[in-house]
Design an enzyme around this catalytic site. Structure first.
Site, short mmCIF file in Angstrom:
data_model
loop_
_atom_site.label_atom_id
_atom_site.label_comp_id
_atom_site.label_asym_id
_atom_site.label_seq_id
_atom_site.Cartn_x
_atom_site.Cartn_y
_atom_site.Cartn_z
N LYS A 42 0.87 -1.19 0.00
CA LYS A 42 0.00 0.00 0.00
C LYS A 42 0.90 1.22 0.00
O LYS A 42 1.99 1.20 0.58
CB LYS A 42 -0.87 0.01 1.26
CG LYS A 42 -2.12 0.82 1.11
CD LYS A 42 -3.22 -0.02 0.47
CE LYS A 42 -4.50 0.72 0.32
NZ LYS A 42 -5.60 -0.19 -0.02
N ASP A 96 -7.09 4.09 -4.27
CA ASP A 96 -7.70 3.96 -2.94
C ASP A 96 -8.29 5.35 -2.64
O ASP A 96 -8.55 6.12 -3.59
CB ASP A 96 -6.66 3.54 -1.89
CG ASP A 96 -7.28 3.06 -0.58
OD1 ASP A 96 -7.73 1.91 -0.51
OD2 ASP A 96 -7.35 3.85 0.39
P1 NDP Z 1 -12.94 7.59 -2.30
O1 NDP Z 1 -11.89 8.59 -2.17
O2 NDP Z 1 -13.54 7.33 -3.64
O3 NDP Z 1 -14.14 7.90 -1.30
C1 NDP Z 1 -13.93 7.98 0.05
C2 NDP Z 1 -15.24 8.33 0.73
O4 NDP Z 1 -15.06 8.21 2.15
C3 NDP Z 1 -15.67 9.77 0.48
O5 NDP Z 1 -17.06 9.84 0.53
C4 NDP Z 1 -15.03 10.50 1.66
O6 NDP Z 1 -15.68 11.71 2.01
C5 NDP Z 1 -15.19 9.49 2.77
N1 NDP Z 1 -14.09 9.66 3.75
C6 NDP Z 1 -12.77 9.53 3.51
N2 NDP Z 1 -12.07 9.80 4.62
C7 NDP Z 1 -12.96 10.07 5.56
C8 NDP Z 1 -12.86 10.42 6.91
N3 NDP Z 1 -11.66 10.55 7.53
N4 NDP Z 1 -14.01 10.62 7.61
C9 NDP Z 1 -15.21 10.50 7.01
N5 NDP Z 1 -15.37 10.19 5.70
C10 NDP Z 1 -14.26 9.97 4.99
O7 NDP Z 1 -12.32 6.22 -1.72
P2 NDP Z 1 -12.78 4.72 -1.95
O8 NDP Z 1 -14.24 4.64 -2.10
O9 NDP Z 1 -11.91 4.15 -3.01
O10 NDP Z 1 -12.33 4.04 -0.58
C11 NDP Z 1 -13.19 3.95 0.54
C12 NDP Z 1 -12.70 2.84 1.46
O11 NDP Z 1 -12.71 1.60 0.74
C13 NDP Z 1 -11.29 2.99 1.99
O12 NDP Z 1 -11.22 2.44 3.27
C14 NDP Z 1 -10.47 2.12 1.04
O13 NDP Z 1 -9.27 1.69 1.63
C15 NDP Z 1 -11.43 0.98 0.82
N6 NDP Z 1 -11.22 0.18 -0.38
C16 NDP Z 1 -11.13 0.75 -1.60
C17 NDP Z 1 -10.97 -0.03 -2.72
C18 NDP Z 1 -10.94 0.53 -4.09
O14 NDP Z 1 -10.85 -0.25 -5.03
N7 NDP Z 1 -11.04 1.84 -4.28
C19 NDP Z 1 -10.83 -1.50 -2.61
C20 NDP Z 1 -11.03 -2.01 -1.26
C21 NDP Z 1 -11.19 -1.17 -0.22
P3 NDP Z 1 -15.00 13.13 1.58
O15 NDP Z 1 -15.19 13.21 0.12
O16 NDP Z 1 -15.76 14.12 2.36
O17 NDP Z 1 -13.57 13.04 1.99
O1 2IT Z 2 -7.84 -1.81 -0.49
C1 2IT Z 2 -7.82 -2.31 -1.62
O2 2IT Z 2 -8.01 -3.51 -1.82
C2 2IT Z 2 -7.59 -1.41 -2.77
N1 2IT Z 2 -7.47 -0.21 -2.57
C3 2IT Z 2 -7.48 -1.96 -4.16
C4 2IT Z 2 -6.11 -2.47 -4.44
C5 2IT Z 2 -5.82 -2.86 -5.86
O3 2IT Z 2 -4.64 -3.17 -6.11
O4 2IT Z 2 -6.70 -2.89 -6.71
#
Ligand code: NDP
Ligand code: 2IT
Length: 447
Positions: free
Chosen positions: A127, A167
């Site tokens: 990561k 992420d």
């Molecule tokens: P995005 O940046 O697309 O969205 C993040 C969302 O979470 C936004 O709505 C944001 O609000 C909110 N957020 C972020 N930080 C905070 C905080 N400190 N407090 C409250 N709200 C918060 O990210 P993703 O959707 O890609 O990721 C979301 C989660 O999913 C993370 O934990 C990530 O590690 C996990 N994840 C992501 C994957 C991926 O493929 N993208 C795969 C597996 C897991 P705001 O816009 O106001 O900051």
């Molecule tokens: O937390 C996760 O699994 C991710 N942000 C996606 C990682 C990836 O390599 O697609």
């Protein structure tokens, strides 16, 4: 922990990294599960598997210097944590958010190693990211930062070495800038970054994968464990980013109704069902705040403080924003409202106390390591398509995603059952992955 070897290791890590609370928390989750089985595996202590699995193989920390639109020189901290290459190249996302620290990335990389082992694809865990805050930055500033970050990262990545993706704060726009600059620096067109737009070699379904996969996992678990499904369930989802949006889309497709979503400032409550087109316009097109939702749909009410969203009466809760967003107080509301399942779209969104309370009340708890594996899984399929010089159809990839998520559920459910831990999916995922990784480690000798 009852086992003295495990306890000693954990205490040593606490002493070595006293300020890395998220990392210690992630280690603790796994060790508590392994504690149940370690007496049957003397080889774990003999080969010191636990210490070797907890310590990342490499932590790269660097300075990122870039120019903002006013020609001021800005400095951020950049990292890549290469946790484990036991079963393939380091693989995992990049996070750009002001809350990023080495501890956060070490926990995420550790969890990624466990998650990736569940996919049965050859991917290790890593990561990276930066404390850079993309909010309010112009497109040119985002590009300038991505290029500056890549100027250092490119030394450490490559398709057989380390393959980043997105992420929090890193979506297709950022991946495009990172990839474009990586090619410029290396003069190579490779499969060394996933999550690209399809116009530059990305895979169909990658954008949707984490959220869709989460909904498939939930449906599989509900079917097996409660003889029900997402159909007619009322669902609350935190966040409104990549994971949240596509989780909501597939929940709706499978017959559920998403009645609330949030961002870091507040949440919207819409009993008739959230209008996802409006959310996509606000978040994906305009990069705006969820506060503006009532301008698109008068049925939705906006409230400040996203934490209050957990007080809404619902059947299922999907935390899809960030770590430790669902604490004991929030879980108390879920218990009062008789929620039947919590599944983590985010990584480690539920605190240890929150998890304990869910388990006490027999609420199904699906840990992110399993439930959100769909994103990295389709990243793996993106690499596979590149390697075969081919592209698969949306339906084919979506079907593979669904069947893999069902298999992940079956694998961890069975592990829990085999050890008499019944419906404890957290135990199932930790032990299932740990055993795989331990075996891979022992086979490769002391390196
Ligand atoms: P995005 O940046 O697309 O969205 C993040 C969302 O979470 C936004 O709505 C944001 O609000 C909110 N957020 C972020 N930080 C905070 C905080 N400190 N407090 C409250 N709200 C918060 O990210 P993703 O959707 O890609 O990721 C979301 C989660 O999913 C993370 O934990 C990530 O590690 C996990 N994840 C992501 C994957 C991926 O493929 N993208 C795969 C597996 C897991 P705001 O816009 O106001 O900051
Ligand atoms: O937390 C996760 O699994 C991710 N942000 C996606 C990682 C990836 O390599 O697609």
């Amino acid at each position: 922990m009852k086992n003295t070897y495990l306890e000693k290791q954990y205490q040593a890590f606490k002493k070595r990294y006293p300020n890395e609370k998220e990392y210690l928390q992630a280690l603790h989750h796994v060790l508590v599960s392994v504690d149940h089985i370690i007496d049957d595996h003397p080889e774990y202590e003999a080969y010191n598997v636990v210490e070797r699995l907890m310590e990342p193989e490499r932590v790269i920390a660097f300075k990122v210097t870039w120019l903002d639109d006013d020609n001021r020189v800005q400095v951020n901290r950049g990292y890549r944590v290469q946790h484990s290459a036991l079963i393939g190249p380091y693989k995992g996302g990049l996070r750009f958010h002001p809350s990023v620290t080495q501890s956060v990335l070490k926990f995420l990389a550790f969890e990624q190693t466990f998650k990736n082992s569940l996919t049965n694809l050859a991917m290790g865990g890593g990561k990276g990211g930066s404390d850079f805050d993309p909010k309010g930055k112009s497109d040119r500033e985002i590009m300038s930062f991505c290029q500056a970050y890549m100027r250092e990262l490119f030394h450490h990545m490559g398709e057989d070495v380390d393959v980043p993706a997105g992420d929090i704060g890193v979506g297709q726009r950022e991946i495009g800038y990172l990839y474009g600059y990586y090619k410029k620096l290396t003069n190579q067109v490779t499969k060394s970054i996933t999550g690209k737009d399809t116009s530059i070699g990305g895979s169909l379904v990658r954008k949707e994968a984490t959220g869709y996969g989460l909904a498939y996992f939930v449906n599989a678990a509900l079917k097996k464990m409660k003889n029900t499904s997402l159909k007619d369930k009322r669902v609350i989802i935190s966040g409104s980013g990549n994971v949240a949006i596509y989780a909501a889309e597939m929940v709706r497709e499978l017959g559920g109704t998403v009645i609330a979503m949030s961002d870091s400032s507040g949440y919207i409550h819409c009993e008739k069902g959230v209008d996802l087109d409006a959310i996509k316009t606000i978040k994906e097109e305009k990069r705006d705040r969820i506060e503006t939702y009532p301008d698109y749909d008068a049925n939705g009410k906006y409230h400040e403080d996203p934490r209050h969203m957990w007080t809404i009466d619902a059947d299922i809760a999907l935390p899809c924003a960030t770590q430790n967003e669902l604490d004991e107080d929030a879980v108390k509301h879920l218990v009062d409202n008789e929620v039947i399942m919590v599944a983590e779209g985010a990584n480690m969104p539920t605190t240890e106390e929150g998890i304990a309370l869910l388990k006490k009340h027999n609420i199904i708890f699906a840990p992110g390591k399993a439930a959100n594996a769909g994103g990295v899984l389709v990243s793996g399929l993106e690499m596979a398509q590149h390697a075969q010089f081919t592209t698969w159809t949306f339906d084919k990839i979506n079907e593979k995603l669904k069947s893999h998520m069902e298999k992940i559920f079956e694998d961890i459910y069975k592990t829990a059952k085999d050890y008499g831990e019944n419906d404890d999916l957290q135990f199932g995922v930790n032990v299932h992955s740990f055993k795989k990784l331990a075996k891979a480690m022992i086979q490769q000798g002391i390196v």
